[in-house]
Design an enzyme around this catalytic site. Structure first.
Site, PDB file in Angstrom:
ATOM      1  N   ASP A 184      79.225  43.814   8.737  1.00  0.00           N
ATOM      2  CA  ASP A 184      77.849  44.279   8.596  1.00  0.00           C
ATOM      3  C   ASP A 184      77.030  44.026   9.853  1.00  0.00           C
ATOM      4  O   ASP A 184      75.898  44.486   9.954  1.00  0.00           O
ATOM      5  CB  ASP A 184      77.172  43.604   7.398  1.00  0.00           C
ATOM      6  CG  ASP A 184      77.042  42.095   7.567  1.00  0.00           C
ATOM      7  OD1 ASP A 184      77.659  41.542   8.503  1.00  0.00           O
ATOM      8  OD2 ASP A 184      76.320  41.463   6.775  1.00  0.00           O
ATOM      9  N   ASP A 244      85.026  40.273   8.074  1.00  0.00           N
ATOM     10  CA  ASP A 244      84.082  39.408   8.768  1.00  0.00           C
ATOM     11  C   ASP A 244      83.513  38.452   7.721  1.00  0.00           C
ATOM     12  O   ASP A 244      83.125  38.886   6.633  1.00  0.00           O
ATOM     13  CB  ASP A 244      82.969  40.253   9.402  1.00  0.00           C
ATOM     14  CG  ASP A 244      81.948  39.391  10.094  1.00  0.00           C
ATOM     15  OD1 ASP A 244      82.342  38.573  10.933  1.00  0.00           O
ATOM     16  OD2 ASP A 244      80.754  39.523   9.784  1.00  0.00           O
ATOM     17  N   THR A 296      80.697  36.446   7.561  1.00  0.00           N
ATOM     18  CA  THR A 296      79.275  36.527   7.237  1.00  0.00           C
ATOM     19  C   THR A 296      78.950  37.888   6.640  1.00  0.00           C
ATOM     20  O   THR A 296      79.233  38.919   7.227  1.00  0.00           O
ATOM     21  CB  THR A 296      78.421  36.300   8.485  1.00  0.00           C
ATOM     22  OG1 THR A 296      78.820  35.077   9.095  1.00  0.00           O
ATOM     23  CG2 THR A 296      76.951  36.238   8.138  1.00  0.00           C
TER      24      THR A 296
END
Length: 826
Positions: free
Chosen positions: A582, A337, A339
């Site tokens: 996250d 991911d 970000t």
């Protein structure tokens, strides 16, 4: 919602919470569970300190032990009370009564090995426990009218627990307050769509918040909570679901089947058929049984895993499930991911571009008000708050929030409605331009250029009507572009380069614009970053999706469900997939991936489902985890070949002895010496050595392909030497001379197996092999060691004959290993 409804018979449907216990004489509220105040009740401000103490005294506390590892008692039990320890223990006791102490050395070795295993796993337990405390989620509860973070196990019945995006529901309860609160219960019920919660609705432990916020009152704590057992199991030290462990268990099962009939035949042969001295017969029988047991293999596997945990713990990496070390070593695709993984959490506003002649000061005021409308802003909104703080220039005072829509990764935007200073109502959306704007809009071209520079662009749009009206986003009026710059992680480029060198494919999967994500990945040097795909055009057919996944490296505008589907598509092609993330939108994919990796600063939900948590939030730690896994698996495969070669030649020697009706050539002391020098000591060093080879599947087959021919060759060479020596020697002391010659051949052949396994050579590997050879030579030349181990080479003809047979066996070993390598691959 359907999953909470009762069917016509009054039974709960699957996934519905179980009814609460009701005290006799309690007055029932028709809407709210017993003891739970409705929203707005004064108790919604939380319990008092006295009420908390009272509930703790009554045992109404969330006392589920969230353990990161086995207890000391469990560790001792698992290491001591094993099937083979029992067998060896019985044989050891027998030997202590019938033979000299040197024939009982194998028992002391087992005691030492077991002690090492316990100590290493205890070290790993302490490391895990300390890391678990660091990474433990701290839910926010209201007590004495104030919000405070406490440990999960301190929650008591009736506590008011606050919720925000990414928070996991840690105990069962009922919603007391809800602000567009959406909860994902898919991990419990299997229902993919988030559930909108209102005051009075039940919430189940194990679910998590995907949007909005609120608070709930705990109605079930401890082991009564719906998912208490799931939560406990999720973070427990475990050795299950591991190909390595299951493979070793399979091997031990086959060894047991071979060992029992062979041992019975050997006992009959030595005690009945051969009329020898009883004690000597018992000693030689035990000497034939003990080496059949690969007792050190399980120990070394546990030690290697435990040391891996300790090493990773020093790098602030929490391994919540031990086989995750092994699993990540097998990974050939890593899904990232963007970000929080390639970029740091924070962002900065570089520019605000008004559209359609909008007043810049007015746009700033809207942004300022939007920032103050969400008590739990995401990274994008936090950048707006930093740039346009409440009460800053331009005011913004007097704007009243009348409605709010938190950001959702599924819809890709957030929103808020206000009553402005002059009483004018207005409603605004802030989110992905390519979602809020129609295809072909001229502004999209401008945005595309910004995305190509790696910038993130949000669109501020005015809604003509109600904020939550159907199709509100379709008719939104573009007002301004908010241009954000993401902070790249300084170590991300090196990590991507590492995976490329290791032939691990990297896929960047993000909810952001695909071109923007591709530009960021390109800045970090990701190979194939120019191959981007908007997930809205992703095929839904699993096979076509798998093809698209293999052909592209960057994917944008991906929904949480698509992330999950992408992982499944890759797995359908035989890939071993690791997923890092996250955010709460990563939870489903993390759970379904072969290995889920979460950042320590990530949401509580992601940390709960991930097998590995990077507590230092550093993506650069991942190569260490991969390297540790490869070290463990590659080295255990090597040393397993050593142990099983011994098992094979021990079983075959016993069978040959029974068939030829001769005395078993070895006493336990001989095989203890051989095992220590050719297996025990070198295996310990080889198991902990660096190893960067990617783990290969089919552990059992790979090991047995080499162990069986090696064991057959060693047994044949040793028994040949023994038979030749029986014809060469005669008279008193002949058996000892025959044993010494056979021991020399077996040692030399075993040393050659060790020399092959130690390749490729380094200075310390050569030194290790040489040191083991020197140790045996010392035993042969030092008189008291000769007597202790009953090893004395008689004459020159037979010892040199034993060496010649060993040389021929070594040449045959080389040929067989190369043949297996060519036919089946290394």
């Amino acid at each position: 919602m359907t999953q909470r409804a009762l069917d016509s018979s009054g039974e709960q449907t699957p996934g519905s919470p179980r009814p609460a216990k009701i005290d006799a004489g309690a007055e029932l509220d028709p809407v709210h569970p017993v003891g739970l105040p409705p929203s707005g009740h004064p108790d919604a401000t939380g319990l008092t300190t006295a009420e908390v103490a009272e509930r703790v005294a009554r045992g109404e506390v969330n006392d589920v032990p969230v353990r990161s590892s086995r207890s000391l008692t469990e560790i001792v039990r698992a290491n001591v009370f094993t099937r083979f320890n029992l067998i060896i223990g019985v044989l050891w006791v027998i030997m202590l009564f019938v033979a000299p102490i040197q024939d009982s050395l194998f028992g002391f070795v087992i005691v030492a090995n077991t002690g090492i295993g316990i100590i290493q796993e205890w070290r790993a337990k302490k490391t895990l426990d300390s890391l678990a405390v660091i990474g433990e989620a701290k839910p926010t509860v209201r007590r004495d009218g104030k919000a405070a973070e406490i440990s999960t196990h301190e929650i008591v019945l009736g506590d008011v627990v606050e919720l925000g995006p990414g928070d996991k529901v840690v105990v069962d309860g009922t919603v007391a307050e809800a602000d567009s609160l959406e909860i994902d219960e898919s991990l419990l019920t299997g229902e993919a769509d988030p559930v909108l919660k209102r005051a009075g609705d039940p919430v189940m432990s194990g679910s998590f918040v995907v949007a909005g916020g609120g608070a709930f009152t705990a109605t079930k704590v401890g082991r009564e909570a719906y998912a208490a057992q799931l939560a406990e199991e999720a973070s427990r030290f475990t050795l299950v679901h591991s190909e390595l462990r299951s493979g070793i268990s399979t091997i031990l099962k086959y060894v047991t089947w071979m060992m029992v009939p062979t041992a019975i035949g050997l006992i009959i042969s030595q005690l009945v058929v051969k009329d020898n001295n009883f004690k000597d017969s018992v000693a030689r029988t035990v000497g034939g049984i003990v080496p059949m047991i690969p007792e050190g293999l399980v120990l070394l596997t546990s030690v290697a895993f435990a040391i891996g945990v300790v090493r990773l713990g020093r790098k602030q990496c929490l391994v919540q499930e031990l086989p995750a070390i092994e699993g990540l070593a097998r990974v050939d695709v890593v899904c990232l991911d963007k970000t929080g993984t390639l970029t740091e959490g924070g962002m900065d506003i570089t520019e605000v571009r008004p559209l359609g002649g909008s007043d810049e000061a007015y746009v700033h005021q809207v942004l300022r008000s939007l920032g103050s409308s969400d008590p739990r802003p995401n990274a994008s909104l936090q950048a707006i708050i930093d740039a346009y703080p409440a009460g800053g220039e331009g005011g913004g005072k007097g704007w009243t929030v009348t409605d709010a829509m938190p950001f959702s990764s599924a819809r890709k935007y957030s929103g808020a409605a206000f009553t402005e200073t002059d009483g004018t109502p207005s409603a605004w959306l802030l989110g992905a331009p390519d979602v809020l704007l129609p295809d072909g809009d001229g502004t999209l071209t401008e945005i595309e250029h910004l995305n190509e520079q790696g910038l993130r662009v949000l669109l501020l749009a005015r809604v003509r009507g109600e904020l939550d009206a159907p199709g509100a986003a379709d008719g939104a009026e573009p007002t301004a572009l908010v241009v954000l710059e993401q902070r790249l992680r300084p170590d991300a480029g090196e990590t991507l380069a590492y995976f490329a060198q290791q032939n691990v494919a990297t896929k960047v999967i993000s909810g952001d614009n695909a071109v923007s994500v591709g530009a960021v990945a390109g800045k970090l040097g990701l190979a194939g970053a120019e191959n981007t795909l908007d997930a809205r055009r992703m095929p839904t057919d699993p096979d076509e999706m798998a093809t698209a996944m293999e052909e592209n490296a960057v994917f944008g505008r991906v929904t949480p469900q698509q992330k999950r589907d992408m992982v499944a598509a890759l797995q359908s092609r035989g890939h071993t997939v690791a997923m890092t993330g996250d955010g709460v939108n990563d939870v489903l994919a993390l759970k379904d991936a072969d290995i889920g990796v979460s950042m320590g600063s990530g949401s509580e939900a992601t940390r709960a489902v991930a097998q590995i948590v990077l507590l230092n939030n550093s993506f650069a730690t991942l190569p260490s985890v991969v390297a540790e896994g490869r070290r463990v698996i590659g080295n255990i495969t090597r040393v397993a070949t050593l142990f099983l070669t011994k098992t094979v030649y021990s079983v075959l020697l016993a069978i040959l002895v029974v068939c030829f009706q001769v005395e078993y050539p070895f006493l336990p002391r001989h095989l203890t010496l051989l095992s220590t020098l050719t297996i025990g000591v070198p295996a310990f060093f080889l198991a902990l050595a660096p190893n960067k080879e990617r783990a290969q599947p089919h552990f059992v087959r790979r090991v047995m392909r080499y162990a069986i021919p090696s064991g057959v060759i060693a047994a044949a060479a040793t028994f040949t030497t023994y038979l030749v020596a029986r014809h060469h020697y005669a008279g008193p002391g002949a058996l000892e001379a025959e044993t010494s010659a056979a021991t020399l051949t077996l040692f030399l052949v075993s040393m050659w197996v060790l020399a092959i396994i130690a390749r490729p050579y380094t200075w310390w590997r050569i030194g290790l092999v040489a040191a083991m050879g020197l140790g045996f030579l010392i035993v042969l030349v030092v008189p008291w060691l000769q007597d202790f181990f009953a090893l004395k080479l008689v004459g020159t003809t037979m010892p040199w004959g034993a060496v010649g047979i060993a040389v021929a066996a070594a040449a045959l070993l080389e040929f067989s290993w190369r043949l297996v390598g060519r036919r089946f691959g290394a």
